[in-house]
Design a protein around this motif. Structure first.
Motif, mmCIF file in Angstrom:
data_model
loop_
_atom_site.group_PDB
_atom_site.id
_atom_site.type_symbol
_atom_site.label_atom_id
_atom_site.label_comp_id
_atom_site.label_asym_id
_atom_site.label_seq_id
_atom_site.Cartn_x
_atom_site.Cartn_y
_atom_site.Cartn_z
ATOM 1 N N VAL A 273 1.042 -1.302 0.762
ATOM 2 C CA VAL A 273 0.106 0.334 -0.242
ATOM 3 C C VAL A 273 1.004 1.522 -0.117
ATOM 4 C CG1 VAL A 273 -1.417 1.468 1.673
ATOM 5 C CG2 VAL A 273 -1.486 -1.490 1.561
ATOM 6 N N THR A 274 1.816 1.304 0.699
ATOM 7 C CA THR A 274 3.084 2.296 1.224
ATOM 8 C C THR A 274 3.306 2.923 -0.686
ATOM 9 O OG1 THR A 274 3.209 1.928 2.925
ATOM 10 C CG2 THR A 274 4.905 3.414 1.736
ATOM 11 N N LEU A 275 4.021 1.740 -0.737
ATOM 12 C CA LEU A 275 4.649 1.724 -2.144
ATOM 13 C C LEU A 275 3.674 2.116 -3.311
ATOM 14 C CD1 LEU A 275 6.645 -1.285 -2.451
ATOM 15 C CD2 LEU A 275 7.366 0.669 -2.162
ATOM 16 N N ALA A 276 2.340 2.132 -2.915
ATOM 17 C CA ALA A 276 1.204 2.315 -4.623
ATOM 18 C C ALA A 276 0.339 4.003 -4.220
ATOM 19 C CB ALA A 276 0.181 1.356 -4.103
ATOM 20 N N LEU A 277 0.980 4.063 -3.192
ATOM 21 C CA LEU A 277 0.427 5.444 -2.280
ATOM 22 C C LEU A 277 2.017 6.904 -2.881
ATOM 23 C CD1 LEU A 277 -1.214 4.924 0.324
ATOM 24 C CD2 LEU A 277 -2.628 5.351 -1.931
ATOM 25 N N ALA A 278 3.110 5.930 -2.659
ATOM 26 C CA ALA A 278 3.822 6.517 -2.833
ATOM 27 C C ALA A 278 4.274 7.000 -4.921
ATOM 28 C CB ALA A 278 5.304 5.906 -2.382
ATOM 29 N N SER A 279 3.444 6.494 -5.396
ATOM 30 C CA SER A 279 3.783 6.779 -6.815
ATOM 31 C C SER A 279 3.211 8.054 -7.385
ATOM 32 C CB SER A 279 2.882 5.219 -7.180
ATOM 33 O OG SER A 279 1.758 5.437 -7.856
ATOM 34 N N ARG A 280 1.883 7.910 -6.661
ATOM 35 C CA ARG A 280 1.516 8.839 -6.906
ATOM 36 C C ARG A 280 0.104 9.101 -7.739
ATOM 37 N NH1 ARG A 280 1.701 13.242 -3.131
ATOM 38 N NH2 ARG A 280 3.456 12.715 -2.203
ATOM 39 N N ARG A 281 0.221 7.886 -8.478
ATOM 40 C CA ARG A 281 -0.648 7.184 -9.608
ATOM 41 C C ARG A 281 -1.771 6.309 -9.007
ATOM 42 N NH1 ARG A 281 0.840 3.907 -13.766
ATOM 43 N NH2 ARG A 281 2.792 3.926 -12.979
ATOM 44 N N VAL A 282 -2.785 6.624 -7.962
ATOM 45 C CA VAL A 282 -3.301 5.697 -6.976
ATOM 46 C C VAL A 282 -4.574 6.009 -8.012
ATOM 47 C CG1 VAL A 282 -4.755 5.690 -4.893
ATOM 48 C CG2 VAL A 282 -2.406 7.160 -5.318
ATOM 49 N N GLY A 283 -4.899 4.482 -8.384
ATOM 50 C CA GLY A 283 -6.517 4.194 -8.629
ATOM 51 C C GLY A 283 -7.348 3.402 -7.568
ATOM 52 N N VAL A 284 -8.360 2.572 -8.445
ATOM 53 C CA VAL A 284 -8.815 1.886 -7.652
ATOM 54 C C VAL A 284 -8.853 0.893 -6.465
ATOM 55 C CG1 VAL A 284 -10.760 2.382 -8.728
ATOM 56 C CG2 VAL A 284 -9.889 0.474 -9.127
ATOM 57 N N TYR A 285 -7.460 0.178 -6.978
ATOM 58 C CA TYR A 285 -7.701 -0.724 -5.728
ATOM 59 C C TYR A 285 -6.109 -0.163 -4.926
ATOM 60 C CZ TYR A 285 -9.473 -3.379 -9.398
ATOM 61 O OH TYR A 285 -10.020 -4.671 -10.845
ATOM 62 N N ALA A 286 -5.842 0.708 -5.331
ATOM 63 C CA ALA A 286 -4.846 0.927 -4.246
ATOM 64 C C ALA A 286 -5.794 1.811 -3.731
ATOM 65 C CB ALA A 286 -3.956 1.969 -4.967
ATOM 66 N N LEU A 287 -6.311 2.459 -3.693
ATOM 67 C CA LEU A 287 -7.635 3.278 -2.727
ATOM 68 C C LEU A 287 -7.971 2.060 -1.591
ATOM 69 C CD1 LEU A 287 -8.959 5.920 -4.425
ATOM 70 C CD2 LEU A 287 -7.892 6.347 -2.639
ATOM 71 N N GLN A 288 -9.040 1.437 -2.522
ATOM 72 C CA GLN A 288 -9.106 0.003 -1.715
ATOM 73 C C GLN A 288 -8.211 -0.829 -0.354
ATOM 74 O OE1 GLN A 288 -12.647 -2.562 -3.282
ATOM 75 N NE2 GLN A 288 -11.706 -1.685 -5.124
ATOM 76 N N ALA A 289 -7.281 -0.705 -0.829
ATOM 77 C CA ALA A 289 -6.355 -1.029 0.362
ATOM 78 C C ALA A 289 -5.899 -0.722 0.932
ATOM 79 C CB ALA A 289 -4.722 -1.540 -0.565
ATOM 80 N N ALA A 290 -5.883 1.115 0.629
ATOM 81 C CA ALA A 290 -5.573 1.384 1.639
ATOM 82 C C ALA A 290 -6.679 1.662 3.081
ATOM 83 C CB ALA A 290 -5.816 3.520 1.799
ATOM 84 N N ILE A 291 -7.928 1.658 2.193
ATOM 85 C CA ILE A 291 -8.502 1.733 3.553
ATOM 86 C C ILE A 291 -9.100 0.088 4.400
ATOM 87 C CG2 ILE A 291 -11.901 0.631 3.737
ATOM 88 C CD1 ILE A 291 -11.865 2.755 1.159
ATOM 89 N N ALA A 292 -8.767 -0.571 3.493
ATOM 90 C CA ALA A 292 -8.821 -2.721 4.022
ATOM 91 C C ALA A 292 -7.273 -1.977 5.291
ATOM 92 C CB ALA A 292 -8.170 -3.516 3.784
ATOM 93 N N ALA A 293 -6.403 -1.331 5.237
ATOM 94 C CA ALA A 293 -5.121 -1.049 5.832
ATOM 95 C C ALA A 293 -5.173 -0.574 7.212
ATOM 96 C CB ALA A 293 -3.907 -0.365 5.061
ATOM 97 N N VAL A 294 -6.339 0.566 7.134
ATOM 98 C CA VAL A 294 -6.551 0.919 7.786
ATOM 99 C C VAL A 294 -7.667 0.151 9.145
ATOM 100 C CG1 VAL A 294 -8.311 2.973 9.025
ATOM 101 C CG2 VAL A 294 -7.074 3.499 6.239
#
Length: 407
Positions: A273-294
């Motif tokens: 999740v950290t790597l995906a969000l750091a890319s600045r190209r955040v899509g639907v799966y990275a956002l859902q993963a960020a929710i799961a991370a919370v």
């Protein structure tokens, strides 16, 4: 011995099929060859013993069975003779010790080829790569089995007649082909994580297969959305041991024993999740993963940061207009602001009509009404949910809630 053959079928049949499709160039011929190979295994292995590499044996046996079948047909159809010659030549090379490759990633990209109709790509992949039954796929798409079957048959014919290449696309072509492949993998995971119907809540084999395919794809293409999808699946799958009782009864997220969550999977998921969000190209799966991370980072349900989750759903809604995303956001709002706020959101979604046949929308409404003390409304909503639910653990959970409201 039969049980051992059945176990090998469950673990390896789709890999064998994928390789046979590559070698034979025809879905139907490969499926027939797979069937014939396992029949041969049932007949020969009790006498000769299980070979050192069952998968390679099955591929070889299936290929020779297909050649024999084509040879018989060639007696009456001259057009088949050149194909027999090509397969016999390839068979001799295979006999010399060629390792059986894992062709499922190639098969996914073939099934998701842009030349195929969009509404056939995912059903074909779920059927051929993951061995989901036509009825299971139809339920996932809210369609009839006959409609799904027709799409699959037409797609296989298109691959054969158009000679669609059985290969992973070149790197330059990957991004435009990626969306459907990610969607397929996630649908496979969802069918394993929460089976669409039947007696079992979880189908571990499908969840594990989806995670394995995502790892293969990430090796091929280190894209933020691939990272996000793998992270999302790992974080969800980390809760598997806590999601049901020993006798298969559903346990809601808030009630799960978090000491049972798989911390290694959570650590890997959080890193991705950290790597995906750091890319600045955040899509639907990275956002859902960020929710799961919370959720994964909360020590217990009471300490979940629902404000952050609502904020992430707000961003997700701007990227994808999905009534299911809106429903999940409504649940998060209810957890942050109370059931009345959530009920307003769910009622608006049900009034719009897109979720009327979705049992979880009625279940959410029922829960909000239950928490507000509106027992009659809660019972009505639970009955609507029960009429639509197809998974037995979910049905038993809803029935339990109804019994509690009738006391």
């Amino acid at each position: 011995m039969r049980q051992r053959v059945e176990a090998i079928y469950r673990s390896d049949s789709r890999r064998v099929l994928a390789t046979l499709i590559r070698l034979l160039g025809d879905f139907d011929l490969a499926e027939e060859a797979l069937h014939d190979a396992f029949i041969a295994a049932v007949q020969q292995w009790p006498r000769d013993g299980i070979p050192a590499s069952p998968r390679a044996w099955l591929v070889s046996a299936g290929r020779f069975k297909a050649i024999d079948s084509l040879r018989r047909r060639a007696r009456f159809d001259a057009s088949k003779r050149h194909l027999v010659d090509e397969l016999e030549e390839a068979a001799s090379a295979f006999e010399e010790g060629e390792d059986v490759e894992d062709d499922r990633l190639r098969l996914i990209f073939t099934c998701c080829h842009p030349a195929l109709p969009a509404d056939a790509q995912v059903p074909l992949t779920l059927r051929e790569v993951c061995d989901l039954k036509t009825e299971e796929i139809a339920r996932a798409f809210l369609s009839s089995p006959s409609t799904i079957a027709q799409r699959i048959v037409r797609a296989k014919a298109k691959i054969r007649d158009a000679r669609i290449p059985y290969q992973v696309p070149a790197l330059a072509e990957l991004p435009e082909r990626l969306d459907n492949v990610l969607r397929v993998i996630y649908l496979v995971f969802n069918e394993g994580y929460s089976a669409s119907s039947g007696d079992s809540l979880i189908r571990t084999d499908l969840s594990a297969e989806a995670i394995r395919l995502a790892r293969l794809l990430l090796e091929l293409l280190p894209d933020p959305e691939v990272m996000g999808l793998l992270a999302l699946m790992l974080l969800h799958d980390s809760r598997r041991a806590a999601r049901a009782t020993e006798d298969g009864e559903l346990i809601l997220l808030d009630d799960q024993d978090r000491s049972l969550w798989d911390r290694a999977q959570i650590a890997e998921g959080l890193s991705l999740v950290t790597l995906a969000l750091a890319s600045r190209r955040v899509g639907v799966y990275a956002l859902q993963a960020a929710i799961a991370a919370v959720h994964a980072q909360a020590a217990d349900a009471a300490r979940t940061d629902w404000g952050q989750i609502v904020g992430l759903y707000d961003v997700l809604q701007r990227l994808v207009q999905s009534p299911v995303v809106a429903l999940n956001r409504a649940v998060a709002i209810a957890m942050r602001d109370g059931p009345e706020a959530g009920l307003v959101e769910v009622d608006a979604l049900l009034e719009a009509g897109e979720l009327n046949d979705y049992h979880l929308a009625h279940a959410a409404r029922a829960d909000f009404c239950r928490r507000l003390g509106r027992k009659a409304d809660a019972r009505a909503a639970y009955r609507s949910a029960l009429a639509l639910a197809r998974q037995e653990p979910e049905r038993r959970f809803i029935e339990k809630r109804l019994r509690e409201l009738e006391r």
